[in-house]
Each structure stands twice: as structure tokens, then as C-alpha cells.
Design a protein around this motif. Structure first.
Motif, PDB file in Angstrom:
ATOM      1  N   UNK A   4       6.879 -41.215  12.866  1.00 16.33           N
ATOM      2  CA  UNK A   4       7.260 -42.572  12.500  1.00 16.33           C
ATOM      3  C   UNK A   4       6.826 -43.657  13.478  1.00 16.33           C
ATOM      4  N   UNK A   5       6.281 -43.273  14.644  1.00 17.32           N
ATOM      5  CA  UNK A   5       5.934 -44.263  15.676  1.00 17.32           C
ATOM      6  C   UNK A   5       4.545 -44.839  15.433  1.00 17.32           C
ATOM      7  N   UNK A   6       4.404 -46.134  15.710  1.00 18.79           N
ATOM      8  CA  UNK A   6       3.112 -46.796  15.663  1.00 18.79           C
ATOM      9  C   UNK A   6       2.435 -46.748  17.031  1.00 18.79           C
ATOM     10  N   UNK A   7       1.358 -47.509  17.180  1.00 18.34           N
ATOM     11  CA  UNK A   7       0.563 -47.499  18.403  1.00 18.34           C
ATOM     12  C   UNK A   7       1.384 -47.895  19.628  1.00 18.34           C
ATOM     13  N   UNK A   8       2.302 -48.850  19.435  1.00 16.50           N
ATOM     14  CA  UNK A   8       3.032 -49.439  20.568  1.00 16.50           C
ATOM     15  C   UNK A   8       4.434 -48.845  20.758  1.00 16.50           C
TER      16      UNK A   8
ATOM     17  N   UNK B 238      -5.126 -46.459  16.454  1.00 13.97           N
ATOM     18  CA  UNK B 238      -5.874 -45.249  16.813  1.00 13.97           C
ATOM     19  C   UNK B 238      -5.356 -44.115  15.921  1.00 13.97           C
ATOM     20  N   UNK B 239      -6.001 -43.889  14.775  1.00 15.94           N
ATOM     21  CA  UNK B 239      -5.474 -42.938  13.786  1.00 15.94           C
ATOM     22  C   UNK B 239      -5.223 -41.545  14.373  1.00 15.94           C
ATOM     23  N   UNK B 240      -4.069 -40.945  14.020  1.00 14.79           N
ATOM     24  CA  UNK B 240      -3.692 -39.642  14.548  1.00 14.79           C
ATOM     25  C   UNK B 240      -4.755 -38.562  14.334  1.00 14.79           C
ATOM     26  N   UNK B 241      -5.509 -38.647  13.236  1.00 14.56           N
ATOM     27  CA  UNK B 241      -6.525 -37.616  12.951  1.00 14.56           C
ATOM     28  C   UNK B 241      -7.565 -37.553  14.065  1.00 14.56           C
ATOM     29  N   UNK B 242      -7.941 -38.708  14.608  1.00 14.21           N
ATOM     30  CA  UNK B 242      -8.932 -38.747  15.691  1.00 14.21           C
ATOM     31  C   UNK B 242      -8.371 -38.145  16.974  1.00 14.21           C
ATOM     32  N   UNK B 243      -7.084 -38.399  17.219  1.00 13.85           N
ATOM     33  CA  UNK B 243      -6.435 -37.826  18.402  1.00 13.85           C
ATOM     34  C   UNK B 243      -6.364 -36.308  18.274  1.00 13.85           C
ATOM     35  N   UNK B 244      -6.033 -35.833  17.077  1.00 14.79           N
ATOM     36  CA  UNK B 244      -5.954 -34.388  16.833  1.00 14.79           C
ATOM     37  C   UNK B 244      -7.311 -33.727  17.059  1.00 14.79           C
ATOM     38  N   UNK B 245      -8.379 -34.393  16.618  1.00 14.83           N
ATOM     39  CA  UNK B 245      -9.735 -33.869  16.836  1.00 14.83           C
ATOM     40  C   UNK B 245     -10.050 -33.774  18.329  1.00 14.83           C
ATOM     41  N   UNK B 246      -9.692 -34.830  19.066  1.00 18.28           N
ATOM     42  CA  UNK B 246      -9.907 -34.845  20.519  1.00 18.28           C
ATOM     43  C   UNK B 246      -9.163 -33.687  21.187  1.00 18.28           C
ATOM     44  N   UNK B 247      -7.901 -33.522  20.817  1.00 16.08           N
ATOM     45  CA  UNK B 247      -7.096 -32.457  21.410  1.00 16.08           C
ATOM     46  C   UNK B 247      -7.689 -31.089  21.076  1.00 16.08           C
ATOM     47  N   UNK B 248      -8.182 -30.944  19.844  1.00 19.16           N
ATOM     48  CA  UNK B 248      -8.800 -29.683  19.432  1.00 19.16           C
ATOM     49  C   UNK B 248      -9.972 -29.307  20.313  1.00 19.16           C
ATOM     50  N   UNK B 249     -10.777 -30.307  20.659  1.00 15.89           N
ATOM     51  CA  UNK B 249     -11.928 -30.047  21.540  1.00 15.89           C
ATOM     52  C   UNK B 249     -11.458 -29.635  22.937  1.00 15.89           C
TER      53      UNK B 249
END
Length: 217
Positions: A187-191, A160-171
Motif C-alpha cells: 500500500x505504500x507509495x514512493x514517499x 519507481x515501479x515495483x516490477x523494476x525493483x524486483x528485476x534489480x533484486x533478482x539480478x
């Protein structure tokens, strides 16, 4: 850790319930990642979230969605899983009718289900979404998001790429009356493989304990 079986929409659901001695303790349910990709209530992130909430004084329930482990039924694209989560919350509330705080925490697919549950259940006072898959699922139902919470993800998440999470948080930040806190673990991955698991859990614990001393939603 007491094993529990409680009624779900499609039959029995299997869970682990960890009560406190305090009758007025807050409650939390923990939701696991995608059932079709090996997600269960014993996932490492889910297990660690469970104990983080327990150590903060919560009565905690984690459970297997339909078709996982000893839970009856079969995978239902998230629709049935949301109903399972609602049944789990009903069960937890039935045993803890004096709880002043009610939280939902979810990891990955479980974060998506948890945010939907938040929209349906006004009694939920806080949420923790770990690695929400904003690239795979539509989170636009969070309009408006009814409660403040924490969204935490790994800066090196390839699922789940960080850019998409940042966009969600922005909204979510545009909404009035709530505060969505966003933390990214370097440095952390998905898990949240070691050594990042401890960092993530410490961040969650710090956030939740701070929120418990405030009176805002």
C-alpha cells in the motif's frame, strides 16, 4: 542536532551530524532524493532514516548535495553528487577512526548514489536502499555487489515501479557471498506517506540491528 560544514569537491557542503558518546560507534551516511525535484537532507524519509540509525547507536551524517541549501556548486547529473557522498564519508571517517561498521542509506536518487558509493568504498559493510529508481537509472554497475544490504520499496510506488525493483533484486540474488534482502511495503507509495513510514522505518531498524549482531558482509 549540530550543523556541520565540511569540504566537498566543489566547495562547502552543509550537513547535520549526530554523534554518539561511544567512541567506537558504527557510522552511517544518509543520502537525499533528487536535487532538481525538491530533494534535500530534510526530506521526511531521509530525516527518519537518520534517526533510525542514530537510535541503533550509529554516528550519523546527512548532508545536502552540491547546489542544495547552503552546499556550494550546482547539480551534476549524479557524477558530482557521487563525489560529494565520498567527501561526506571521508569527513565522517576522519572523526570516527575506530568505527567497525560503515553503512550507507539512500532514498530514491540517493539510493542510486549510495549503491555507486558502495562499489567504490570497500569499507562499507552494509546498505539500505529505499525506493531505488531502477526504472530511471542503470544499476548494472553492481556486478558484483560487494556488500549485503536491504532494498525496500512501496508496493504502490508510481515513481519507481515495483516490477523494476524486483528485476534489480533478482539480478543481485544471483551473486555469491552476499545477501540482498528485499522488502515491499503493502500500500505504500514512493514517499512512504503515513501510515507506511513507520512500517518502513521499523523494517529498516530490524534489519540493521540484526546485521550488527552478525559477522558476515
Amino acid at each position: 542536532m549540530p550543523e556541520v560544514i565540511f569540504p566537498g569537491p566543489e566547495g562547502r557542503l552543509e550537513g547535520r551530524y549526530h554523534p554518539q558518546r561511544d567512541k567506537d560507534a558504527p557510522i552511517a551516511i544518509i543520502l537525499h532524493p533528487h536535487p532538481q525535484f525538491g530533494g534535500t537532507m530534510n526530506n521526511k524519509v531521509v530525516y527518519n532514516l537518520h534517526y533510525a540509525f542514530f537510535n541503533l547507536g550509529f554516528n550519523v551524517l546527512r548532508f545536502n548535495f552540491r547546489g542544495v541549501g547552503r552546499s556550494q556548486g550546482e547539480y551534476d547529473q549524479g557524477v558530482g553528487e557521487l563525489s560529494d557522498a565520498a567527501s561526506a564519508l571521508d569527513y565522517l571517517q576522519s572523526m570516527n577512526q575506530n568505527a567497525k561498521h560503515c553503512w550507507v542509506a539512500g532514498f530514491s536518487f540517493g539510493a542510486w548514489i549510495g549503491m555507486q558509493l558502495l562499489m567504490r568504498r570497500p569499507e562499507i559493510t552494509g546498505f539500505v536502499s529505499v525506493s531505488p529508481p531502477a526504472n530511471m537509472y542503470d544499476f548494472s554497475f553492481l556486478a558484483p555487489c560487494p556488500s549485503s544490504g536491504l532494498i525496500i520499496n512501496g508496493a504502490a510506488d508510481r515513481v519507481a515501479p515495483p516490477a523494476d525493483t524486483t528485476t534489480l533484486v533478482g539480478k543481485l540474488h544471483e551473486q555469491k557471498g552476499i545477501t540482498v534482502t528485499h522488502e515491499e511495503v503493502e500500500g505504500a507509495g514512493h514517499f512512504f506517506e503515513e501510515p507506511h513510514m513507520d512500517t518502513m522505518i521499523d523494517t529498516v531498524s530490524g534489519y540493521v540491528s540484526r546485521r550488527l549482531t552478525e559477522n558476515t558482509r
